[in-house]
Design a protein around this motif. Structure first.
Motif, PDB file in Angstrom:
ATOM      1  N   GLY A  13       0.848  -1.186   0.000  1.00  0.00           N
ATOM      2  CA  GLY A  13       0.000   0.000   0.000  1.00  0.00           C
ATOM      3  C   GLY A  13       0.883   1.234   0.000  1.00  0.00           C
ATOM      4  N   GLN A  14       0.391   2.297  -0.653  1.00  0.00           N
ATOM      5  CA  GLN A  14       1.124   3.570  -0.660  1.00  0.00           C
ATOM      6  C   GLN A  14       0.159   4.652  -0.269  1.00  0.00           C
ATOM      7  N   VAL A  15       0.562   5.508   0.669  1.00  0.00           N
ATOM      8  CA  VAL A  15      -0.304   6.608   1.053  1.00  0.00           C
ATOM      9  C   VAL A  15       0.558   7.849   1.242  1.00  0.00           C
ATOM     10  N   GLU A  16       0.013   8.998   0.803  1.00  0.00           N
ATOM     11  CA  GLU A  16       0.780  10.240   0.912  1.00  0.00           C
ATOM     12  C   GLU A  16      -0.009  11.249   1.738  1.00  0.00           C
ATOM     13  N   TYR A  17       0.689  11.949   2.655  1.00  0.00           N
ATOM     14  CA  TYR A  17       0.061  12.961   3.510  1.00  0.00           C
ATOM     15  C   TYR A  17       0.613  14.339   3.167  1.00  0.00           C
ATOM     16  N   ASP A  18      -0.235  15.365   3.381  1.00  0.00           N
ATOM     17  CA  ASP A  18       0.171  16.715   2.983  1.00  0.00           C
ATOM     18  C   ASP A  18       0.951  17.429   4.081  1.00  0.00           C
ATOM     19  N   GLY A  19       1.952  16.768   4.618  1.00  0.00           N
ATOM     20  CA  GLY A  19       2.796  17.402   5.628  1.00  0.00           C
ATOM     21  C   GLY A  19       4.000  16.528   5.913  1.00  0.00           C
ATOM     22  N   ASP A  20       4.976  17.139   6.574  1.00  0.00           N
ATOM     23  CA  ASP A  20       6.227  16.431   6.850  1.00  0.00           C
ATOM     24  C   ASP A  20       6.080  15.586   8.125  1.00  0.00           C
ATOM     25  N   ILE A  21       6.379  14.307   8.027  1.00  0.00           N
ATOM     26  CA  ILE A  21       6.242  13.407   9.179  1.00  0.00           C
ATOM     27  C   ILE A  21       7.595  12.774   9.485  1.00  0.00           C
ATOM     28  N   LYS A  22       8.000  12.873  10.758  1.00  0.00           N
ATOM     29  CA  LYS A  22       9.300  12.295  11.128  1.00  0.00           C
ATOM     30  C   LYS A  22       9.177  11.171  12.158  1.00  0.00           C
ATOM     31  N   ASP A  23       8.093  11.201  12.974  1.00  0.00           N
ATOM     32  CA  ASP A  23       7.996  10.217  14.070  1.00  0.00           C
ATOM     33  C   ASP A  23       7.462   8.872  13.578  1.00  0.00           C
ATOM     34  N   ILE A  24       8.213   8.240  12.697  1.00  0.00           N
ATOM     35  CA  ILE A  24       7.736   6.994  12.090  1.00  0.00           C
ATOM     36  C   ILE A  24       7.521   5.908  13.150  1.00  0.00           C
ATOM     37  N   GLY A  25       8.480   5.781  14.069  1.00  0.00           N
ATOM     38  CA  GLY A  25       8.392   4.753  15.111  1.00  0.00           C
ATOM     39  C   GLY A  25       7.148   4.930  15.965  1.00  0.00           C
TER      40      GLY A  25
END
Ligand SMILES: [Zn+2]
Length: 365
Positions: free
Chosen positions: A123-135
């Protein structure tokens, strides 16, 4: 006539009966179907109609079209349809998973999902903002899976009163998918009943885009298979490096450092050996490091004003580097008359020649 979407009410059913209402070459239209068409970023269900493989399923103006190859269907026929459950369930896990992920991202950052694609691998999903807290996102999504929350799909009578994520004008009846405590969203696809069915979640790639952040993710069986593959690879590496999950990285780093030190030592020894072979302005060797070809050429230029190193043999040809304190480009002209290729400056030229050692020495003497 609109096709009745059996998958709306019965997402866990795999077999159905229906009547053929239209046939156009390889396109079959039924009064009702369990086949989910390609829609909303998700690829279609596959399966069979009377044992004939369904290759593609599309929807146009609420009419679902099944694409088959050879067939003998006629209008009015009763058919038996069967969908590929493994594929469907994997889509259900990953699509519901995307809602859970997007609900959590929205509540953490207020970002919207701006594109979504789900195929049979990932699956691929894109959000309109910068995300760093992946964990942290992975942890929260997996926590919501353990909580085994209920999921409801329904057509509200009063859509105005429902507040849902990414609300926008949608024509016709809007189907709402609600994940208890986590997300409310409009969606047309089949979903699982509880978050526990999502199994496990992992983001396998993060891409920072001009619009924001794109995740490539896996839920359920796909995630398990990926973990298993990675684990098997790691097991081979543990065995190869006589290590374990605590020591592998340290071990590989140590070996890398040792390899680098050996390469430096090897280059030095090779250079010393090449220098010991130099008897005149041109040295011919079977093989050497490019750095040594240049350094020994510099040495030959210092001693003979013009000199160089040919690497290879008469059979395969030679890659050459030649330097000169006068004009190396004159030598290039001579070499080109021997079908050689190359380029450079008046200080140094390099290239490849198919000529033999004897021909080269004759031309350069
Ligand atoms: Zn959806």
């Amino acid at each position: 006539m609109k096709t009745i979407k059996l998958y709306d009410e019965m997402p866990y059913s795999t077999d159905f009966k229906a009547t053929v209402i239209e046939v156009n070459k390889n396109e079959i239209i039924l009064d009702q179907t369990l086949f989910f068409p390609e829609e909303g970023g998700q690829e279609c269900d596959l399966g069979t109609i009377n044992d004939i493989p369904v290759k593609d399923v599309q929807i146009k103006n609420d009419v679902i079209i099944h694409y088959v190859k050879k067939h003998h269907f006629n209008v009015g026929d009763t058919i038996e349809g069967h969908i590929d459950w493994k594929r469907r369930y994997s889509f259900m896990q990953n699509h519901t998973g995307e809602h859970l992920l997007s609900g959590i991202v929205h509540s953490m950052y207020g970002y919207d999902n701006v594109s979504f694609h789900l195929n049979s691998e990932e699956g691929q999903v894109e959000y309109d903002g910068d995300i760093k807290d992946i964990g942290l996102i992975e942890e929260k999504v997996n926590q919501a899976i353990y909580e085994n929350k209920e999921i409801h799909c329904f057509y509200p009578d009063d859509l105005e009163s429902v507040s849902y994520r990414s609300k926008k004008e949608i024509e016709g009846k809007v189907r709402i998918v609600e994940i208890e405590d986590y997300d409310i969203c409009a969606c047309c696809a089949p979903h699982v009943k509880r978050t526990g069915e999502l199994g496990v979640f992992k983001i396998i790639k993060v891409i920072h885009t001009t619009r924001g952040t794109r995740f490539i993710f896996l839920f359920g069986e796909r995630a398990y298979h990926r973990f298993k593959d990675d684990f098997d690879h790691l097991e081979s590496l543990y065995h190869l490096f006589s290590s374990n999950n605590q020591t592998l990285v340290k071990q590989v780093n140590k070996m890398y450092e040792e390899k680098t030190a050996l390469e430096v030592k090897y280059a030095q020894l090779e250079k010393e050996h090449m220098l010991s072979l130099c008897e005149n302005a041109y040295l011919f060797v079977e093989d050497c490091l490019p750095v040594n070809q240049r350094e020994v050429t510099n040495h030959l230029v210092n001693v003979y004003s013009t000199g160089g190193v040919f690497v290879g043999n008469d059979e395969k040809g030679y890659r050459y580097v030649i330097g000169s304190t006068s004009n190396a480009l004159d030598i290039l002209t001579q070499l080109k008359s021997l079908k050689s290729k190359g380029g450079g400056s008046k200080d140094m030229i390099q290239g490849f020649t198919p000529a033999s050692k004897t021909e080269l020495l004759k031309a350069l003497s």
